[in-house]
Design a protein around this motif. Structure first.
Motif, PDB file in Angstrom:
ATOM      1  N   TRP A 190       0.841  -1.199   0.000  1.00  0.00           N
ATOM      2  CA  TRP A 190       0.000   0.000   0.000  1.00  0.00           C
ATOM      3  C   TRP A 190       0.870   1.241   0.000  1.00  0.00           C
ATOM      4  N   ILE A 191       0.484   2.239  -0.795  1.00  0.00           N
ATOM      5  CA  ILE A 191       1.216   3.494  -0.909  1.00  0.00           C
ATOM      6  C   ILE A 191       0.290   4.631  -0.493  1.00  0.00           C
ATOM      7  N   LYS A 192       0.786   5.516   0.365  1.00  0.00           N
ATOM      8  CA  LYS A 192       0.008   6.666   0.822  1.00  0.00           C
ATOM      9  C   LYS A 192       0.298   7.848  -0.093  1.00  0.00           C
ATOM     10  N   ARG A 193      -0.771   8.618  -0.422  1.00  0.00           N
ATOM     11  CA  ARG A 193      -0.653   9.725  -1.362  1.00  0.00           C
ATOM     12  C   ARG A 193      -1.284  10.979  -0.779  1.00  0.00           C
ATOM     13  N   ASN A 194      -0.669  12.134  -1.050  1.00  0.00           N
ATOM     14  CA  ASN A 194      -1.226  13.429  -0.691  1.00  0.00           C
ATOM     15  C   ASN A 194      -2.275  13.779  -1.736  1.00  0.00           C
ATOM     16  N   THR A 195      -3.519  14.022  -1.324  1.00  0.00           N
ATOM     17  CA  THR A 195      -4.586  14.273  -2.292  1.00  0.00           C
ATOM     18  C   THR A 195      -4.500  15.670  -2.899  1.00  0.00           C
ATOM     19  N   ASN A 196      -3.820  16.607  -2.255  1.00  0.00           N
ATOM     20  CA  ASN A 196      -3.692  17.954  -2.818  1.00  0.00           C
ATOM     21  C   ASN A 196      -2.707  17.986  -3.980  1.00  0.00           C
ATOM     22  N   THR A 197      -1.548  17.366  -3.812  1.00  0.00           N
ATOM     23  CA  THR A 197      -0.500  17.420  -4.829  1.00  0.00           C
ATOM     24  C   THR A 197      -0.407  16.144  -5.651  1.00  0.00           C
ATOM     25  N   GLY A 198      -0.953  15.034  -5.162  1.00  0.00           N
ATOM     26  CA  GLY A 198      -0.840  13.758  -5.848  1.00  0.00           C
ATOM     27  C   GLY A 198       0.488  13.072  -5.615  1.00  0.00           C
ATOM     28  N   GLN A 199       1.331  13.653  -4.773  1.00  0.00           N
ATOM     29  CA  GLN A 199       2.657  13.110  -4.508  1.00  0.00           C
ATOM     30  C   GLN A 199       2.559  11.879  -3.606  1.00  0.00           C
ATOM     31  N   PHE A 200       3.326  10.833  -3.935  1.00  0.00           N
ATOM     32  CA  PHE A 200       3.404   9.658  -3.077  1.00  0.00           C
ATOM     33  C   PHE A 200       4.242  10.000  -1.861  1.00  0.00           C
ATOM     34  N   MET A 201       3.774   9.552  -0.685  1.00  0.00           N
ATOM     35  CA  MET A 201       4.420   9.942   0.558  1.00  0.00           C
ATOM     36  C   MET A 201       5.147   8.796   1.241  1.00  0.00           C
ATOM     37  N   ASP A 202       4.488   7.632   1.312  1.00  0.00           N
ATOM     38  CA  ASP A 202       5.014   6.563   2.141  1.00  0.00           C
ATOM     39  C   ASP A 202       4.522   5.227   1.598  1.00  0.00           C
ATOM     40  N   GLN A 203       5.278   4.171   1.880  1.00  0.00           N
ATOM     41  CA  GLN A 203       4.865   2.832   1.488  1.00  0.00           C
ATOM     42  C   GLN A 203       4.969   1.926   2.703  1.00  0.00           C
ATOM     43  N   LYS A 204       3.973   1.064   2.863  1.00  0.00           N
ATOM     44  CA  LYS A 204       3.962   0.149   4.002  1.00  0.00           C
ATOM     45  C   LYS A 204       5.003  -0.946   3.818  1.00  0.00           C
ATOM     46  N   ALA A 205       5.599  -1.360   4.919  1.00  0.00           N
ATOM     47  CA  ALA A 205       6.576  -2.443   4.869  1.00  0.00           C
ATOM     48  C   ALA A 205       5.882  -3.796   4.755  1.00  0.00           C
ATOM     49  N   ASP A 206       4.697  -3.920   5.373  1.00  0.00           N
ATOM     50  CA  ASP A 206       3.949  -5.171   5.261  1.00  0.00           C
ATOM     51  C   ASP A 206       2.837  -5.011   4.227  1.00  0.00           C
ATOM     52  N   ASN A 207       2.018  -6.020   4.073  1.00  0.00           N
ATOM     53  CA  ASN A 207       0.981  -5.994   3.045  1.00  0.00           C
ATOM     54  C   ASN A 207      -0.358  -5.506   3.565  1.00  0.00           C
ATOM     55  N   LYS A 208      -0.405  -4.957   4.766  1.00  0.00           N
ATOM     56  CA  LYS A 208      -1.650  -4.457   5.344  1.00  0.00           C
ATOM     57  C   LYS A 208      -1.821  -2.982   4.985  1.00  0.00           C
ATOM     58  N   PRO A 209      -3.062  -2.515   4.802  1.00  0.00           N
ATOM     59  CA  PRO A 209      -3.275  -1.095   4.469  1.00  0.00           C
ATOM     60  C   PRO A 209      -3.042  -0.188   5.670  1.00  0.00           C
ATOM     61  N   PHE A 210      -2.849   1.108   5.403  1.00  0.00           N
ATOM     62  CA  PHE A 210      -2.718   2.112   6.453  1.00  0.00           C
ATOM     63  C   PHE A 210      -4.013   2.209   7.227  1.00  0.00           C
TER      64      PHE A 210
END
Length: 57
Positions: free
Chosen positions: A30-50
């Motif tokens: 799972w990858i976290k994204r900023n909805t204002n800029t669309g920039q990717f912020m962080d990726q989870k180390a495991d396969n579970k969602p944020f």
């Protein structure tokens, strides 16, 4: 009777704002994204969602 939660416990109430998450199909993480800029912020180390972050379709 309901009581107010303790102050100073740093617990989030509700969803994280201005963030979304999507599943990367190449590495199944799972990858976290900023909805204002669309920039990717962080990726989870495991396969579970944020927790507390809405999912994109």
């Amino acid at each position: 009777m309901a009581t107010n939660p303790p102050t100073g416990d740093n617990a989030r109430k509700g969803a994280v704002r201005q963030r979304s998450q999507t599943l990367n199909p190449k590495n199944n993480k799972w990858i976290k994204r900023n909805t204002n800029t669309g920039q990717f912020m962080d990726q989870k180390a495991d396969n579970k969602p944020f927790k507390g972050v809405r999912k994109e379709k």
